[in-house]
Scaffold this active site. Structure first.
Site, PDB file in Angstrom:
ATOM      1  N   ARG A 196      48.571 -17.020  -7.087  1.00  0.00           N
ATOM      2  CA  ARG A 196      47.492 -15.997  -6.492  1.00  0.00           C
ATOM      3  C   ARG A 196      47.929 -15.072  -5.462  1.00  0.00           C
ATOM      4  NH1 ARG A 196      42.481 -19.655  -5.713  1.00  0.00           N
ATOM      5  NH2 ARG A 196      41.535 -17.802  -5.543  1.00  0.00           N
TER       6      ARG A 196
ATOM      7  N   GLU B 161      21.276  -2.164 -16.285  1.00  0.00           N
ATOM      8  CA  GLU B 161      20.680  -0.625 -15.834  1.00  0.00           C
ATOM      9  C   GLU B 161      20.403  -0.727 -14.647  1.00  0.00           C
ATOM     10  OE1 GLU B 161      17.173   0.204 -18.235  1.00  0.00           O
ATOM     11  OE2 GLU B 161      18.333   0.310 -20.316  1.00  0.00           O
TER      12      GLU B 161
ATOM     13  N   HIS C 178      26.684  -8.621  -8.646  1.00  0.00           N
ATOM     14  CA  HIS C 178      26.588  -9.930  -9.404  1.00  0.00           C
ATOM     15  C   HIS C 178      25.552  -9.981  -9.993  1.00  0.00           C
ATOM     16  CE1 HIS C 178      26.921 -14.064 -10.338  1.00  0.00           C
ATOM     17  NE2 HIS C 178      25.530 -14.375 -10.101  1.00  0.00           N
TER      18      HIS C 178
ATOM     19  N   GLU D 229      21.987  -2.684 -12.086  1.00  0.00           N
ATOM     20  CA  GLU D 229      23.139  -2.776 -11.572  1.00  0.00           C
ATOM     21  C   GLU D 229      23.747  -1.359 -11.279  1.00  0.00           C
ATOM     22  OE1 GLU D 229      26.149  -5.390 -13.393  1.00  0.00           O
ATOM     23  OE2 GLU D 229      24.648  -6.563 -14.094  1.00  0.00           O
TER      24      GLU D 229
ATOM     25  N   GLY E  62      34.487  -1.298 -17.399  1.00  0.00           N
ATOM     26  CA  GLY E  62      34.191  -0.501 -16.143  1.00  0.00           C
ATOM     27  C   GLY E  62      32.877  -0.098 -16.397  1.00  0.00           C
TER      28      GLY E  62
ATOM     29  N   ARG F  58      38.655 -12.119 -11.099  1.00  0.00           N
ATOM     30  CA  ARG F  58      39.443 -12.852 -10.439  1.00  0.00           C
ATOM     31  C   ARG F  58      38.747 -13.331  -9.301  1.00  0.00           C
ATOM     32  NH1 ARG F  58      44.120 -14.886 -12.232  1.00  0.00           N
ATOM     33  NH2 ARG F  58      45.018 -14.724 -10.077  1.00  0.00           N
TER      34      ARG F  58
END
Length: 224
Positions: A74, A181, A118, A183, A21, A100
């Site tokens: 799923r 950093e 990403h 992100e 996290g 996921r």
């Protein structure tokens, strides 16, 4: 349980996680300011012992585990996840290390309300091992992207990007640390923009609208 809409007018936001996290922590820190336009109302992990859940509880945020194993497939897992989100009147979702691949069923239910970060400058280097791949390709710039989620992996209109210079002595670990950093800087910026409704989507492009606060941080973080 059913939660009432936020009386403050802040967008009720959930963070989906699978691990430690790191980006979740950055979002929680930003949302701790009452002036931030998003309120984090829940952190949900698909891994019951994800360290992020303990971090969320320590911050006073409801932490929920919805184990993807043993759910019958799923979509069955996603239906349970969707029910947990709707029971809390969630309006926006941030994926923060949620490992996921979501089905089109879930993505369409949360169309333009589902954000992901990403560790690459999309559309380059979709998928895994982005830092090693950027080094192998000789990139001089690398970075991170916040985007709206679409059914295709690591695709969707780009909300924010931040870049760092690739150094001659970089390894995947050192480059990844600097990208992380970035992100932590651009994800709260992107969530604030979306929660404030200060944008419009034109195809694959996200534009600021006239309602955007003049003090809104830039979408492109400085190189570092």
């Amino acid at each position: 349980m059913t939660s009432a809409p936020s009386a403050s007018g802040r967008k009720r936001t959930a963070i989906l996680v699978s691990g430690r996290g790191s980006n979740m922590t950055a979002l929680l820190s930003a949302a701790a300011d009452p002036a931030f336009p998003a309120e984090i109302v829940a952190v949900i992990a698909n891994v019951p012992d994800a360290p992020a859940l303990d971090k969320a509880r320590a911050a006073g945020i409801e932490a929920v585990a919805v184990n993807h194993r043993g759910q019958g497939g799923r979509q069955a897992f996603e239906e349970k996840l969707d029910a947990e989100l709707r029971a809390r009147n969630v309006e926006l979702i941030c994926l923060a290390g949620f490992m996921r691949i979501l089905t089109p069923w879930f993505v369409e239910r949360w169309h333009d309300r589902l954000l992901n970060i990403h560790p690459a400058l999309l559309p380059a280097f979709k998928g895994l091992d982005t830092h090693a791949r950027a080094l192998a390709e000789g990139c001089r710039l690398h970075g991170a992207t916040v985007h709206f989620v679409r059914a295709e992996m690591d695709a969707g209109p780009i909300i924010a990007q931040g870049a760092v210079a690739v150094l001659d002595d970089d390894t995947p670990a050192t480059l990844g640390a600097r990208v992380l950093e970035i992100e932590h800087r651009i994800y709260p910026q992107a969530l604030a923009l979306v929660a404030a409704g200060a944008f419009e989507i034109d195809g694959m492009r996200v534009h600021l609208t006239s309602g955007a606060d003049a003090a809104q941080p830039p979408l492109i973080a400085p190189k570092g």
